[in-house]
Design an enzyme around this catalytic site. Structure first.
Site, mmCIF file in Angstrom:
data_model
loop_
_atom_site.group_PDB
_atom_site.id
_atom_site.type_symbol
_atom_site.label_atom_id
_atom_site.label_comp_id
_atom_site.label_asym_id
_atom_site.label_seq_id
_atom_site.Cartn_x
_atom_site.Cartn_y
_atom_site.Cartn_z
ATOM 1 N N CYS A 160 0.843 -1.192 0.000
ATOM 2 C CA CYS A 160 0.000 0.000 0.000
ATOM 3 C C CYS A 160 0.878 1.241 0.000
ATOM 4 O O CYS A 160 0.898 1.997 -0.951
ATOM 5 C CB CYS A 160 -0.911 0.009 1.223
ATOM 6 S SG CYS A 160 -2.088 -1.331 1.221
ATOM 7 N N GLU A 208 4.091 1.363 2.299
ATOM 8 C CA GLU A 208 5.138 1.188 3.278
ATOM 9 C C GLU A 208 6.523 1.535 2.725
ATOM 10 O O GLU A 208 6.935 0.997 1.709
ATOM 11 C CB GLU A 208 5.141 -0.269 3.784
ATOM 12 C CG GLU A 208 3.813 -0.730 4.351
ATOM 13 C CD GLU A 208 2.862 -1.375 3.337
ATOM 14 O OE1 GLU A 208 2.289 -0.632 2.515
ATOM 15 O OE2 GLU A 208 2.697 -2.591 3.370
#
Lengths: 325, 832
Positions: B456, B458
């Protein structure tokens, strides 16, 4: 109005991230009270100067479960608040003193206040919260109404404070105002947004309650004082949307204003704010208006823009085109 | 339509994917249509091959067994070359088919096949043949009790399990319990430099230098031998594609296609061992090398890295030598996107709630940003990748655009024009926060600058890190519930299956931190939240370390270890701490819910004294029934709420978030690294809500908690009412640099708000301002007609939805039905 903390104004809304009343990202401050009564007005809460309570019956959670407003009203023995089917439905505007106690007590915003007294410092606190966004976008502050100049002393102090904070300022006004007030305030205004609602003064009177002489004179004055100016024309079917009126407007802009306007925006009329009218117990003046299909009014506006442009006027449809300042 | 788009090309606003033939390349449009003909399925071939090896080699060292299993798959799995494609490679024979990974978990699969077939799901439906069903049921018998999941579960006691989805849902470990880890970005730079042949040479040298008498080196010897097994198999795998392409070329009638197939055969033959020489060869190797990671590791969020940086040298060289054109490179990129789009993974039904409709998931690919030296690194390919999304309109790859203080304005214009299309792609990562956040957890300045957004959002030191970025989701709102209810759930009663263990007299689920009915000051509330948080973070960390040890023991990853520094250097598998950086990243969920819950308590109980703590507790225990005025009040703008640029509530959001970080950050993990908290929910805020009765911020039972860094939205209404700049200000008051595993902020705009040059430029400015204030990430929903219809039906849920009306913007739900209808009918042509 003067309080211990300086001048106070009656503000009925502060809207952040306004992006169509002047360039960039703006915070728009709406001042209450207006001398005009345009038939198509979508902000009836802006008309009267003092605070008012609006009533939204569908939000009421039930007098039996709550009823806080009835207990809070100091005139409850006079039945100022109307109820029906277990819901609050209206207010006796004759008796109500606008003390605002009912709205303060309502947990559901079924009763809500339009108009709060605010000091310049209080308004500036909200305005300054977004200063980085003004800087990034070339935005700033827009004062609107109602009619800004009805509270001109407050507007003056607020604009002065904005300029002291290096903010771009914009005033949206009908310009139905004493010219000497304009002269006093304009040094603190970077851009003026105003309307030409009709070139025929009789028609203007019919639709707005006032003639257009003072307004047109002030528009000329604005240009004379070299203020950047955007003129808006609310294109209202069966009122001012005939080509002849648009041509007369264009001629005025070219001949009287020497085409010294930064942009002319033609805006479609929408039947807006009807709920607000009923929440205030006011009849909607254009209730008999028959909505026109999008395809029709879109084409109409595109045509009228072309007509204006043929005079060399910097006309655009809507408010999403960049304003050349 | 030209294939090379100008930087300010405008594709319209809010039109989303609803167009035919989005690409200027007929090949791409044909491939998209062809792919539409397939439905998601499951394929047993990988599972059968792996099971054969495990049965045959049951006595071998675990890492060698794993290598033999991958090798057997690569040497025998059915290959397919699809019509029209220029880049080959896949996971299972059919596009959109998911391979099966019985080594990780099997119980759910057998249970669902028997009792809740995948074809009958309400979402994430998968079809499978009778043969596949029969095969999985058969081989499943072998795996029961031998999987990673079995090991994790048998290592955990109730002290660990009570917080999980098997208990009361304080935290969710499901993704890494039943699946692989993934969330990693290979060192493609190294692969492109050495090729598989070069890597093989390197491993052989290391093996030769092993000291056979040292106990540690015996482990290393197993590791290197395993790597050589998978290397040989990988080379063979690519050669098999070369052979297939040649066979197909021989039969091909169409001359153009025949030549393409021959070139594909040449590309594969060359890159099977050698470093790629051209853009086409490089992207071919890239695709297959990544697919092998997927076939080995069963992880999602296998990240494609900084595409524009990795490929620029090949692109420049080809263009300079005039061996290719910009148009052809564009076509290859679009072809590659379609290859990614057909990857799939089957998850258990519980995990489909966490990751709904994502197929493979986390196919992240970044463009833009700074280079290792902090200079702007945007190049031609950065723009072409954004065009490729506009030309394909598919949700893969998961694109991220990195921006920073010196990002060229032209790139931002391209970026926001793509965002305005309304597909939700790409998201934006702010280098000015990501880089210090990455350094805060010990990465070097250069590695931090070269970060990639994995999965997503990170931050990850590409090619050097095993970050376990999706280790868990932690419900902070549940912690507040337990904190003010003396360690018990709201609604704790004898009908709960855990009643005997934690409900009955003298027992409780969490720590005994007192009750809101008794607290004398707001400080006592904050103190209870802190203590309860510490209690649950201890258990969260313990669970994640148990998972880590179990994966290490049963599922080493010798192939992935080839492509992550410093595994080969150290002779240690990536699962056991071979990477240069090792993290474990659990996400805190519900910042907004905790902030508004605390603000409500502070304001109503301790300041205004409108209700007592006991009354508030009773209201949530009654699910607000019989407390309607209080329910309306806590959901109204009369209460301080997070997301309105109101310090009162925003400071409590900051407290909620930093308390979570404090109890998680930098604790040791099982690979010699540390824990690194994230704060986002994906869609897990919905799952968290399903485990929770009513809560004080105005939530009813089982309603979702707040998402990511977003403000609260309840059935009664949105708590944010002050527009986008206020949200930006509220969020940027949080200490996001500390949130090393990343954050998400979802923005929602109506298309009408973004039309025209002014709409575009003001959107750019609001995000510029947000990022200057140290906002970390942004992603956009340019709301469609469908959403507007939903907003019309449920206005209370869409209070903050801004729309462009006539001469100004207004909140959609405050408009008349007629005007709403008009707005719904608007097209991208709209100019008002």
């Amino acid at each position: 109005m003067k309080s211990d903390f300086g001048i106070e104004g009656i503000v009925f809304n502060i809207q952040r991230y306004t992006i169509h009343d002047g360039p960039g990202i703006r915070t728009e401050v709406f001042l209450k009270g207006c001398p005009l009564r345009c038939k198509w007005c979508s902000n009836p809460e802006s008309m009267k100067t003092g605070p008012e309570v609006g009533v939204y019956a569908d939000r009421c959670i039930g007098v039996d479960k709550c009823g806080y407003c009835l207990s809070a009203c100091p005139q409850s023995q006079d039945r100022v608040i109307f109820t029906a089917d277990n819901k609050v439905t209206g207010i006796d505007r004759e008796k109500c003193t606008n003390c605002n106690k009912c709205a303060e007590s309502c947990p559901a915003n079924a009763l809500m206040t339009w108009g709060n007294k605010m000091t310049v410092t209080e308004v500036m606190k909200v305005i300054l919260a977004d200063r980085e966004f003004y800087r990034k976008s070339g935005g700033g502050v827009t004062l609107s109404g109602g009619e800004v100049f009805l509270q001109w002393e407050f507007a003056f102090e607020l604009l002065k404070e904005c300029k002291e904070n290096y903010l771009h300022t914009c005033v949206e006004s009908a310009l139905h105002v004493r010219t000497d007030i304009l002269e006093k305030i304009y040094p603190y205004v970077d851009l003026v947004l105003t309307d030409i609602k009709h070139m025929n003064s009789t028609k203007h009177m019919e639709f707005t309650g006032v003639g257009n002489e003072l307004i047109l004179q002030n528009i000329k004055k604005t240009v004379e004082m070299n203020k950047p100016l955007v003129i808006r024309i609310p294109v209202v079917p069966e009122h001012n949307n005939c080509e002849e009126n648009i041509r007369t407007t264009a001629e005025f802009i070219v001949n009287e204003l020497h085409n010294r306007v930064n942009q002319v925006q033609l805006l479609p009329y929408r039947q807006l704010g009807t709920e607000k009218y009923s929440s205030l117990g006011i009849e909607y003046p254009m209730d008999d208006f028959k909505p026109v299909k999008r395809i029709v009014w879109e084409q109409n506006i595109i045509h009228l823009v072309k007509v204006m442009k043929s005079y060399g006027v910097p006309a655009v449809a809507g408010t999403t085109s960049k304003i050349n300042l | 339509m030209s294939a090379v788009e100008p930087y300010d090309k405008d594709w319209g606003v809010g039109v989303s994917g609803m167009v035919d033939n989005p690409s200027p390349f007929p090949r791409i449009n044909n491939m998209l249509k062809w792919l539409d003909g397939f439905t998601a399925g499951v394929d047993h071939e990988r599972a059968c091959l792996v099971t054969e090896v495990y049965q045959k080699f049951s006595g071998k060292p675990q890492i060698v067994k794993c290598a033999e299993a991958l090798s057997h798959v690569l040497r025998n799995i059915t290959l397919q070359i699809q019509p029209n494609e220029l880049i080959v490679g896949g996971l299972a024979a059919q596009p959109k088919s998911a391979p099966v990974f019985p080594e990780f978990s099997i119980t759910w699969m057998l249970d669902e096949i028997k009792n809740n077939p995948w074809k009958n799901r309400t979402h994430d439906v998968h079809i499978m043949s009778e043969e596949t069903e029969k095969n999985i049921l058969e081989l499943g018998e072998y795996w029961v009790g031998k999987t990673v999941e079995d090991l994790i579960k048998s290592t955990s006691t109730d002290e660990e399990a009570k917080g999980t989805s098997a208990g009361k849902g304080v935290f969710f470990l499901d993704l890494y319990t039943t699946g692989g880890i993934g969330h990693v970005c290979a060192n493609y730079e190294k692969l492109f430099k050495l090729g598989f042949g070069g890597l093989k040479k390197k491993v052989e040298e290391k093996l030769a230098s092993v000291d056979r008498s040292l106990p540690e080196d015996i482990k290393k010897r197993n590791f290197y031998q395993a790597q050589l097994i998978v290397l040989d198999a990988s080379i063979k795998y690519i050669k098999r594609y070369a052979l297939l392409a040649q066979e197909m070329a021989a039969k091909e009638q169409d001359k153009v296609r025949k030549n393409e197939l021959l070139q594909i055969a040449d590309n594969c033959a060359w890159v099977s061992e050698n470093p790629p020489r051209t853009f086409w060869e490089a992207i071919q190797l890239y695709n297959i090398a990544t697919n092998i990671i997927l076939l080995e590791s069963n992880g999602h969020s296998i990240t494609y890295g900084r595409f524009d940086q990795l490929f620029y040298p090949f692109y420049k060289n080809d263009i300079d030598n005039k061996t290719t054109t910009r148009e052809f490179v564009q076509e290859l990129i679009e072809n590659f996107f379609i290859k990614i789009h057909q990857l799939n993974k089957i998850r258990d039904v519980g995990n489909t709630i966490i990751a709904t409709g994502v197929r493979m998931g986390g196919t992240a690919l970044d463009v833009g940003g700074v280079d290792k030296y902090g200079r702007d690194a945007t190049n031609d390919l950065s723009y072409m990748v954004l065009d490729a999304h506009a030309h394909t309109r598919i949700p893969n790859p998961w694109m991220a655009a990195r921006v920073h203080a010196n990002t060229p304005p032209e790139f931002k214009i391209k970026l926001f024009n793509v965002i305005r299309i309304g597909t939700g792609e790409p998201k934006i990562l702010n280098d000015e926060v990501y880089i210090p956040a990455a350094m805060n957890y010990g990465r070097s300045l250069e590695d931090a600058r070269d970060y990639v957004g994995v999965g997503c959002v990170e931050p990850d030191a590409a090619g050097k890190e095993y970050g376990w970025h999706d280790a868990a989701y932690f419900n902070m709102a549940k912690v507040l519930e337990l904190a003010i209810n003396d360690g018990r759930c709201v609604g704790c009663a004898a009908n709960c299956p855990r009643w005997e263990i934690c409900g009955s007299v003298g027992k409780r689920l969490g720590a005994q931190t007192g009750s809101l009915a008794d607290f004398k000051s707001f400080d006592e509330v904050l103190d209870a939240y802190d203590k309860q948080m510490e209690y649950w973070c201890d258990r969260l960390v313990s669970c994640i370390n148990i998972m880590d040890i179990s994966h290490q023991q049963l599922k080493p990853l010798p192939y992935l270890s080839l492509l992550i520094d410093d595994c080969i250097e150290k002779g240690v598998d990536v699962s056991a701490g071979g990477a240069k950086y090792n993290f474990s990243g659990p996400q805190g969920v519900g910042t907004g819910s905790v902030a508004d819950g605390l603000a409500t308590i502070k304001q109503l109980v301790f300041e205004d004294k409108k209700v007592t703590g006991a009354e508030l507790l009773k209201a949530v225990n009654d699910n607000w029934e019989g407390h309607e005025p209080l329910y309306a009040l806590v959901n109204s703008d009369k209460i301080h709420h997070y997301g309105n640029d109101d310090n009162y509530a925003d400071e409590l959001a900051s407290f909620a978030l930093s308390t979570y970080c404090k109890h998680v950050e930098k604790r040791p993990n099982a690979r010699g690294g540390m824990f690194m908290p994230g704060v986002y929910s994906v869609s897990i805020n919905v799952l968290c809500g399903l485990f929770q009765n009513a809560s004080i911020e105005g939530r009813k039972s089982y309603e979702p908690i707040s998402d990511c860094l977003g403000p609260v939205h309840t059935y009664a209404g949105s708590h944010d009412i002050s527009g986008p700049t206020a949200i930006a200000n509220s969020v940027s008051k949080l200490d996001l640099v500390r949130v090393g595993n990343g954050t998400i902020l979802n923005w929602k705009f109506t298309p009408t708000c973004l039309t025209g040059e002014t709409g575009r430029d003001n959107l750019i400015s609001v995000i510029d301002g947000f990022f200057e204030k140290k906002g970390m990430q942004s992603q956009f929903n340019v709301v469609s007609r469908k959403t507007l219809l939903a907003a019309q039906a449920n206005p209370e849920k869409y209070k903050g939805l801004l729309v462009r009306v006539a001469g100004y913007s207004a909140y959609f739900v405050e408009l008349s039905k007629e005007l709403q209808d008009d707005l719904i009918g608007r097209t991208e042509l709209s100019f008002d």
